[in-house]
Design a protein around this motif. Structure first.
Motif, PDB file in Angstrom:
ATOM      1  N   GLU A  78      11.611  44.761  39.920  1.00  0.00           N
ATOM      2  CA  GLU A  78      11.735  45.632  38.745  1.00  0.00           C
ATOM      3  C   GLU A  78      11.719  47.119  39.108  1.00  0.00           C
ATOM      4  O   GLU A  78      12.088  47.970  38.298  1.00  0.00           O
ATOM      5  CB  GLU A  78      10.596  45.361  37.755  1.00  0.00           C
ATOM      6  N   VAL A  79      11.269  47.442  40.315  1.00  0.00           N
ATOM      7  CA  VAL A  79      11.142  48.848  40.717  1.00  0.00           C
ATOM      8  C   VAL A  79      12.488  49.408  41.178  1.00  0.00           C
ATOM      9  O   VAL A  79      13.181  48.806  42.003  1.00  0.00           O
ATOM     10  CB  VAL A  79      10.098  49.006  41.845  1.00  0.00           C
ATOM     11  N   ARG A  80      12.846  50.567  40.631  1.00  0.00           N
ATOM     12  CA  ARG A  80      14.002  51.336  41.081  1.00  0.00           C
ATOM     13  C   ARG A  80      13.499  52.725  41.445  1.00  0.00           C
ATOM     14  O   ARG A  80      12.771  53.341  40.674  1.00  0.00           O
ATOM     15  CB  ARG A  80      15.064  51.460  39.975  1.00  0.00           C
ATOM     16  N   THR A  81      13.865  53.216  42.614  1.00  0.00           N
ATOM     17  CA  THR A  81      13.356  54.508  43.056  1.00  0.00           C
ATOM     18  C   THR A  81      14.464  55.543  43.156  1.00  0.00           C
ATOM     19  O   THR A  81      15.589  55.235  43.573  1.00  0.00           O
ATOM     20  CB  THR A  81      12.633  54.393  44.415  1.00  0.00           C
ATOM     21  N   PHE A  82      14.109  56.769  42.790  1.00  0.00           N
ATOM     22  CA  PHE A  82      15.040  57.893  42.809  1.00  0.00           C
ATOM     23  C   PHE A  82      14.304  59.123  43.316  1.00  0.00           C
ATOM     24  O   PHE A  82      13.081  59.113  43.468  1.00  0.00           O
ATOM     25  CB  PHE A  82      15.593  58.162  41.395  1.00  0.00           C
ATOM     26  N   SER A  83      15.058  60.193  43.565  1.00  0.00           N
ATOM     27  CA  SER A  83      14.424  61.462  43.930  1.00  0.00           C
ATOM     28  C   SER A  83      15.304  62.600  43.462  1.00  0.00           C
ATOM     29  O   SER A  83      16.504  62.436  43.239  1.00  0.00           O
ATOM     30  CB  SER A  83      14.203  61.551  45.449  1.00  0.00           C
ATOM     31  N   VAL A 124      20.528  45.701  52.228  1.00  0.00           N
ATOM     32  CA  VAL A 124      19.914  46.613  51.255  1.00  0.00           C
ATOM     33  C   VAL A 124      20.192  48.048  51.693  1.00  0.00           C
ATOM     34  O   VAL A 124      19.757  48.465  52.769  1.00  0.00           O
ATOM     35  CB  VAL A 124      18.397  46.394  51.146  1.00  0.00           C
ATOM     36  N   THR A 125      20.911  48.791  50.868  1.00  0.00           N
ATOM     37  CA  THR A 125      21.274  50.166  51.204  1.00  0.00           C
ATOM     38  C   THR A 125      20.933  51.099  50.053  1.00  0.00           C
ATOM     39  O   THR A 125      21.165  50.782  48.890  1.00  0.00           O
ATOM     40  CB  THR A 125      22.781  50.288  51.505  1.00  0.00           C
ATOM     41  N   VAL A 126      20.351  52.243  50.389  1.00  0.00           N
ATOM     42  CA  VAL A 126      20.017  53.271  49.419  1.00  0.00           C
ATOM     43  C   VAL A 126      20.806  54.529  49.771  1.00  0.00           C
ATOM     44  O   VAL A 126      20.818  54.943  50.932  1.00  0.00           O
ATOM     45  CB  VAL A 126      18.506  53.587  49.429  1.00  0.00           C
ATOM     46  N   LYS A 127      21.460  55.122  48.791  1.00  0.00           N
ATOM     47  CA  LYS A 127      22.168  56.382  49.023  1.00  0.00           C
ATOM     48  C   LYS A 127      21.183  57.531  48.835  1.00  0.00           C
ATOM     49  O   LYS A 127      20.558  57.649  47.776  1.00  0.00           O
ATOM     50  CB  LYS A 127      23.334  56.524  48.050  1.00  0.00           C
ATOM     51  N   SER A 128      21.056  58.358  49.852  1.00  0.00           N
ATOM     52  CA  SER A 128      20.099  59.464  49.802  1.00  0.00           C
ATOM     53  C   SER A 128      20.812  60.791  50.029  1.00  0.00           C
ATOM     54  O   SER A 128      21.376  61.028  51.098  1.00  0.00           O
ATOM     55  CB  SER A 128      19.006  59.282  50.860  1.00  0.00           C
ATOM     56  N   PHE A 129      20.770  61.631  49.010  1.00  0.00           N
ATOM     57  CA  PHE A 129      21.329  62.974  49.117  1.00  0.00           C
ATOM     58  C   PHE A 129      20.563  63.871  48.164  1.00  0.00           C
ATOM     59  O   PHE A 129      19.889  63.400  47.245  1.00  0.00           O
ATOM     60  CB  PHE A 129      22.828  62.991  48.790  1.00  0.00           C
ATOM     61  N   ALA A 135      19.833  64.633  37.529  1.00  0.00           N
ATOM     62  CA  ALA A 135      21.191  64.160  37.820  1.00  0.00           C
ATOM     63  C   ALA A 135      21.401  62.787  37.188  1.00  0.00           C
ATOM     64  O   ALA A 135      20.460  61.994  37.048  1.00  0.00           O
ATOM     65  CB  ALA A 135      21.409  64.083  39.327  1.00  0.00           C
ATOM     66  N   THR A 136      22.631  62.493  36.804  1.00  0.00           N
ATOM     67  CA  THR A 136      22.916  61.243  36.092  1.00  0.00           C
ATOM     68  C   THR A 136      22.612  60.005  36.924  1.00  0.00           C
ATOM     69  O   THR A 136      22.360  58.934  36.366  1.00  0.00           O
ATOM     70  CB  THR A 136      24.386  61.202  35.651  1.00  0.00           C
ATOM     71  N   VAL A 137      22.606  60.135  38.263  1.00  0.00           N
ATOM     72  CA  VAL A 137      22.302  58.960  39.101  1.00  0.00           C
ATOM     73  C   VAL A 137      20.824  58.598  39.053  1.00  0.00           C
ATOM     74  O   VAL A 137      20.442  57.490  39.467  1.00  0.00           O
ATOM     75  CB  VAL A 137      22.728  59.204  40.569  1.00  0.00           C
ATOM     76  N   ASN A 138      19.989  59.497  38.568  1.00  0.00           N
ATOM     77  CA  ASN A 138      18.554  59.215  38.421  1.00  0.00           C
ATOM     78  C   ASN A 138      18.300  58.695  37.013  1.00  0.00           C
ATOM     79  O   ASN A 138      18.192  59.462  36.063  1.00  0.00           O
ATOM     80  CB  ASN A 138      17.733  60.485  38.677  1.00  0.00           C
ATOM     81  N   HIS A 139      18.226  57.390  36.891  1.00  0.00           N
ATOM     82  CA  HIS A 139      18.186  56.748  35.582  1.00  0.00           C
ATOM     83  C   HIS A 139      16.895  57.056  34.821  1.00  0.00           C
ATOM     84  O   HIS A 139      15.809  57.064  35.390  1.00  0.00           O
ATOM     85  CB  HIS A 139      18.347  55.237  35.734  1.00  0.00           C
ATOM     86  N   ASP A 152       5.764  70.956  40.381  1.00  0.00           N
ATOM     87  CA  ASP A 152       4.895  70.587  39.275  1.00  0.00           C
ATOM     88  C   ASP A 152       4.634  71.796  38.379  1.00  0.00           C
ATOM     89  O   ASP A 152       4.645  71.706  37.149  1.00  0.00           O
ATOM     90  CB  ASP A 152       3.578  70.032  39.826  1.00  0.00           C
ATOM     91  N   ALA A 153       4.418  72.953  39.016  1.00  0.00           N
ATOM     92  CA  ALA A 153       4.139  74.170  38.251  1.00  0.00           C
ATOM     93  C   ALA A 153       5.388  74.717  37.566  1.00  0.00           C
ATOM     94  O   ALA A 153       5.319  75.272  36.468  1.00  0.00           O
ATOM     95  CB  ALA A 153       3.547  75.232  39.177  1.00  0.00           C
ATOM     96  N   GLU A 154       6.546  74.548  38.217  1.00  0.00           N
ATOM     97  CA  GLU A 154       7.785  75.108  37.686  1.00  0.00           C
ATOM     98  C   GLU A 154       8.359  74.292  36.530  1.00  0.00           C
ATOM     99  O   GLU A 154       9.223  74.777  35.810  1.00  0.00           O
ATOM    100  CB  GLU A 154       8.844  75.198  38.798  1.00  0.00           C
ATOM    101  N   CYS A 155       7.907  73.063  36.377  1.00  0.00           N
ATOM    102  CA  CYS A 155       8.477  72.171  35.367  1.00  0.00           C
ATOM    103  C   CYS A 155       7.419  71.778  34.343  1.00  0.00           C
ATOM    104  O   CYS A 155       6.829  70.687  34.447  1.00  0.00           O
ATOM    105  CB  CYS A 155       9.055  70.909  36.019  1.00  0.00           C
ATOM    106  N   PRO A 156       7.165  72.624  33.359  1.00  0.00           N
ATOM    107  CA  PRO A 156       6.202  72.238  32.325  1.00  0.00           C
ATOM    108  C   PRO A 156       6.666  71.008  31.558  1.00  0.00           C
ATOM    109  O   PRO A 156       5.861  70.227  31.056  1.00  0.00           O
ATOM    110  CB  PRO A 156       6.128  73.471  31.426  1.00  0.00           C
ATOM    111  N   ILE A 157       7.991  70.841  31.490  1.00  0.00           N
ATOM    112  CA  ILE A 157       8.574  69.661  30.859  1.00  0.00           C
ATOM    113  C   ILE A 157       9.592  69.064  31.823  1.00  0.00           C
ATOM    114  O   ILE A 157      10.451  69.773  32.356  1.00  0.00           O
ATOM    115  CB  ILE A 157       9.280  70.021  29.529  1.00  0.00           C
ATOM    116  N   VAL A 158       9.499  67.768  32.073  1.00  0.00           N
ATOM    117  CA  VAL A 158      10.467  67.065  32.910  1.00  0.00           C
ATOM    118  C   VAL A 158      11.301  66.185  31.998  1.00  0.00           C
ATOM    119  O   VAL A 158      10.829  65.146  31.510  1.00  0.00           O
ATOM    120  CB  VAL A 158       9.769  66.216  33.997  1.00  0.00           C
ATOM    121  N   MET A 159      12.516  66.610  31.745  1.00  0.00           N
ATOM    122  CA  MET A 159      13.384  65.879  30.823  1.00  0.00           C
ATOM    123  C   MET A 159      13.672  64.473  31.359  1.00  0.00           C
ATOM    124  O   MET A 159      13.994  64.305  32.536  1.00  0.00           O
ATOM    125  CB  MET A 159      14.702  66.636  30.618  1.00  0.00           C
ATOM    126  N   GLY A 160      13.531  63.480  30.498  1.00  0.00           N
ATOM    127  CA  GLY A 160      13.810  62.097  30.879  1.00  0.00           C
ATOM    128  C   GLY A 160      12.592  61.321  31.323  1.00  0.00           C
ATOM    129  O   GLY A 160      12.682  60.116  31.571  1.00  0.00           O
TER     130      GLY A 160
END
Length: 205
Positions: A78-83, A124-129, A135-139, A152-160
């Motif tokens: 169930e885990v999907r990871t993004f950055s 198993v392959t992960v695309k890392s860039f 970004a739309t690739v980060n669901h 953390d300090a620069e983003c008082p709100i993290v959209m999504g």
């Protein structure tokens, strides 16, 4: 059945000792990550984890890839990871080298912001860039795991984001160009691997 590469499996097996040295504060933060995953699992939903730092060049990539490998190790599909970052630069070559030393197989296509093909298990392959966190690739919705204090300090709100956790790591960049460069990157790589291993060990339950 796909299996972790032997080098990565051996690396993870060694982390059981490191887990014992985690502080109560770090365990509490990592438990929050695990609780997000288990909550989504109970609801029959995917658990998206988005690891965020300023430049999406070092800590966020290390966290994304180790979280993916640890989830695979503990069989948590169930885990999907993004950055992502507050800005895009490139997955730093020193961080890439550290992950290779840990056993990841990484193909470099070249370019100013390469889209690396990263693998920790056969098939198993992960695309890392490097990219912005939104970004739309980060669901979304996702759990925003803030891996640096600056982002953390620069983003008082993290959209999504459905949840936000401040899991800060010291930037290995401070050792760039010094005799300690390799050891500092390996140290940060192992710390992050240990903590993602611990979080996923809780989330499997």
């Amino acid at each position: 059945m796909n299996r972790l590469y032997p080098a990565i499996q051996d690396y993870l097996n060694q982390l059981q000792i490191d887990v014992q040295d985690l502080s109560p504060n770090r365990k509490a933060l990592l438990s929050e990550v695990a609780e997000y995953v288990t909550g989504r699992k109970r609801s029959g939903e995917v658990a998206n984890l988005n690891f965020i730092c300023t430049h999406n060049s070092r800590r966020s990539h290390l966290s994304q890839l180790w979280a993916a490998a640890a989830a695979f190790h503990f069989d948590i599909p169930e885990v999907r990871t993004f950055s992502g970052g507050t800005e895009a630069t490139a997955f730093n070559s020193r961080a890439v080298a550290a992950m290779r030393r840990a056993g990841f197989q990484i193909d470099d296509p070249g370019g100013s912001n390469p889209c690396y093909q990263v693998s920790f298990a056969e098939g198993v392959t992960v695309k890392s860039f490097s990219k912005r966190y939104d970004a739309t690739v980060n669901h979304s919705p996702f759990c925003a795991v803030m891996t640096c204090s600056e982002a953390d300090a620069e983003c008082p709100i993290v959209m999504g984001s459905a949840k936000r956790i401040g899991l800060h790591y010291e930037d290995p960049k401070v050792a760039d160009g010094t005799p300690e460069e390799t050891s500092r990157y390996d140290e940060r790589c192992r710390q992050i691997a240990t903590e993602m291993y611990y979080a996923m060990s809780l989330a499997r339950k």
